[in-house]
Design a protein around this motif. Structure first.
Motif, short mmCIF file in Angstrom:
data_model
loop_
_atom_site.label_atom_id
_atom_site.label_comp_id
_atom_site.label_asym_id
_atom_site.label_seq_id
_atom_site.Cartn_x
_atom_site.Cartn_y
_atom_site.Cartn_z
N LYS A 272 -8.97 -1.01 1.49
CA LYS A 272 -7.66 -0.78 0.94
C LYS A 272 -6.88 0.07 1.93
O LYS A 272 -6.90 1.05 2.20
CB LYS A 272 -7.75 0.38 -0.28
CG LYS A 272 -8.76 -0.09 -1.38
CD LYS A 272 -8.63 0.68 -2.60
CE LYS A 272 -9.26 0.17 -3.79
NZ LYS A 272 -10.64 0.36 -3.64
N LYS A 273 -5.92 -1.15 2.51
CA LYS A 273 -5.06 -0.53 3.60
C LYS A 273 -4.08 0.30 2.94
O LYS A 273 -3.23 -0.23 2.29
CB LYS A 273 -4.70 -1.60 4.65
CG LYS A 273 -6.08 -2.37 5.00
CD LYS A 273 -5.55 -3.10 6.38
CE LYS A 273 -5.86 -2.24 7.34
NZ LYS A 273 -6.18 -2.95 8.85
N LEU B 266 -0.67 1.56 -1.38
CA LEU B 266 -1.46 0.43 -0.48
C LEU B 266 -0.48 -0.40 -0.12
O LEU B 266 0.57 -0.81 -0.40
CB LEU B 266 -2.48 -0.10 -1.28
CG LEU B 266 -3.65 1.11 -1.79
CD1 LEU B 266 -4.55 0.54 -2.61
CD2 LEU B 266 -3.87 2.10 -0.37
N ALA B 267 -1.08 -1.33 0.91
CA ALA B 267 0.01 -2.33 1.64
C ALA B 267 0.15 -3.27 0.54
O ALA B 267 1.18 -3.98 0.66
CB ALA B 267 -1.09 -2.88 2.92
N ASP B 268 -0.37 -3.70 -0.41
CA ASP B 268 -0.27 -4.73 -1.48
C ASP B 268 0.72 -4.28 -2.52
O ASP B 268 1.15 -4.96 -3.42
CB ASP B 268 -1.60 -5.10 -1.83
CG ASP B 268 -2.36 -4.32 -2.81
OD1 ASP B 268 -1.86 -2.99 -3.00
OD2 ASP B 268 -3.41 -4.60 -3.41
N GLY B 269 1.22 -2.94 -2.66
CA GLY B 269 2.21 -2.34 -3.35
C GLY B 269 1.66 -1.48 -4.39
O GLY B 269 2.22 -0.88 -5.31
N SER B 270 0.25 -1.84 -4.55
CA SER B 270 -0.43 -1.15 -5.75
C SER B 270 -0.74 0.57 -5.27
O SER B 270 -0.57 0.80 -4.08
CB SER B 270 -1.83 -1.76 -5.98
OG SER B 270 -2.78 -1.74 -5.06
N GLU C 234 -0.68 -1.37 8.04
CA GLU C 234 -1.54 -2.50 7.81
C GLU C 234 -2.07 -2.99 9.02
O GLU C 234 -3.21 -3.62 9.22
CB GLU C 234 -0.47 -3.59 7.44
CG GLU C 234 0.13 -3.53 5.93
CD GLU C 234 1.33 -2.52 5.93
OE1 GLU C 234 1.52 -2.02 6.97
OE2 GLU C 234 1.98 -2.58 4.86
N LYS D 187 -0.12 1.45 3.01
CA LYS D 187 1.15 1.09 3.26
C LYS D 187 1.81 1.52 4.50
O LYS D 187 1.76 2.67 4.80
CB LYS D 187 2.30 1.13 2.45
CG LYS D 187 3.62 0.33 2.53
CD LYS D 187 4.06 -0.40 1.17
CE LYS D 187 5.13 -1.08 1.63
NZ LYS D 187 5.09 -2.33 1.77
#
Ligand code: CUA
Length: 334
Positions: free
Chosen positions: A301-302, A278-282, A307, A304
């Motif tokens: 949940k975007k 995901l975009a937030d690294g998770s 975005e 990676k």
């Protein structure tokens, strides 16, 4: 009024306005052809007949009031006929009857959303009653789009921040193609929809929430295969096959490929059951719940690299049955 063979070269005449439009258009073509032949023909004949010959001097011509009157009066009459005829078709094309059935339309990158008076909402499928006037009240969420229904010979821009309208009375029940006719970004060409004109019985069924089944094309031609689905798809059956139909009908194919190639959105090949960054690294596993959430609320949940992708939330726009079918289809894309 027009011959059947000639009509076959034109899109289906799905409204009375379309038939009148075609007559006017044909008149303009024939008139232009007549004057083209007359002017170019005279030019060629005169160039040969009056070419330079030794010993012959050109006559001195002073003018002719009769000729001048003729070339002023005849074109004036012709242009007034075109104006009057054109105005009459245009007037009936833009003035909707006051008792028209109203559907609200939102154009967005890159799909069409339709809202009906009874609270229903559909995506990329516009259901209307045949033989009744229908008025579309339209706006755009992001950029300019344009509603174009070739079979009805009508086209109208959708503009962010204001409402425009368009009306028609479908005389031929069945499916009619809708295009976006204003370049609106990467997947402009994939911004397609179907107008489904229902006869009286089908319409009352549809209004009461009954399934009207697959409506055939109004022009009687077979469906083209997997339009815009982005490459070859393995054969699917059962629930996944229904999901494939939903995938194409709801416009998913405009942004998501199913063969691994990148499009505006992430490809759906091999997503099911695998980890997604995901975009937030998770990381999250793409199970049924994740896929459902991503369809109903894409902002949650975007992925990676995507975005900036703008996908409209489909919450409330897809039935539970269609959601299940869609997930089954994504599951089949190994
Ligand atoms: Cu919307 Cu082109």
């Amino acid at each position: 009024m027009l011959s059947e063979a000639y009509k076959a070269t034109l899109p289906l005449q799905g409204t009375d306005v379309a038939a009148r439009w075609d007559s006017l258009y044909t008149f303009l073509i024939l008139l232009s052809a007549f004057f083209f032949v007359l002017v170019i023909g005279a030019m060629i004949v005169f160039a040969i007949k009056y070419r330079e010959k030794p010993g012959i001097r050109t006559k001195y011509i002073t003018g002719s009031h009769t000729l001048e009157a003729v070339w002023i009066v005849i074109p004036t009459i012709l242009l007034m006929v075109i104006f009057g005829w054109g105005y009459s078709v245009y007037r009936d094309m833009v003035h909707a009857p006051t008792d028209a059935y109203e559907v609200r339309v939102i154009g967005k990158q890159w799909l069409w959303q339709f809202q009906y008076p009874n609270g229903k909402s559909t995506i990329n499928e516009l259901y209307v009653p045949a033989n009744k006037p229908v008025k579309l009240i339209m706006t755009a969420q992001d950029v300019l789009h344009s509603m174009f229904i070739p079979n009805f010979r009508v086209k109208q821009d959708l503009v962010p921040g204001m409402y425009t309208s368009l009306w028609f009375e479908a005389t031929v029940p069945g499916r009619h193609q809708i295009f976006c006719a204003e370049y609106c970004g990467t997947t402009h060409s994939g911004m397609l929809a179907q107008l489904i004109a229902l006869d009286e019985k089908q319409w009352s069924d549809w209004e009461r929430g009954k399934d009207v089944g697959k409506i055939p094309r109004a022009d009687g031609r077979p469906d083209s295969v997997a339009s815009g689905a982005g490459g070859a798809v393995g054969s699917v059956s059962g629930l996944a096959a229904r999901g494939k139909g939903v995938f194409e009908a709801k416009g998913c194919a405009a942004c998501h490929s199913v063969d691994g190639s990148p499009k505006v959105g992430p490809t759906l090949k091999g997503v099911y059951g695998h980890e997604v960054l995901l975009a937030d690294g998770s990381k999250v596993t793409a199970d049924d719940n994740y896929i459902r959430e991503s369809i109903e609320n894409p902002e949650a949940k975007k992925v990676k690299g995507f975005e900036n992708m703008v996908m409209p939330p489909f919450k409330g726009l897809i039935s539970e049955e269609d959601l299940n079918a869609l997930i089954a289809y994504i599951q089949s894309l190994k």
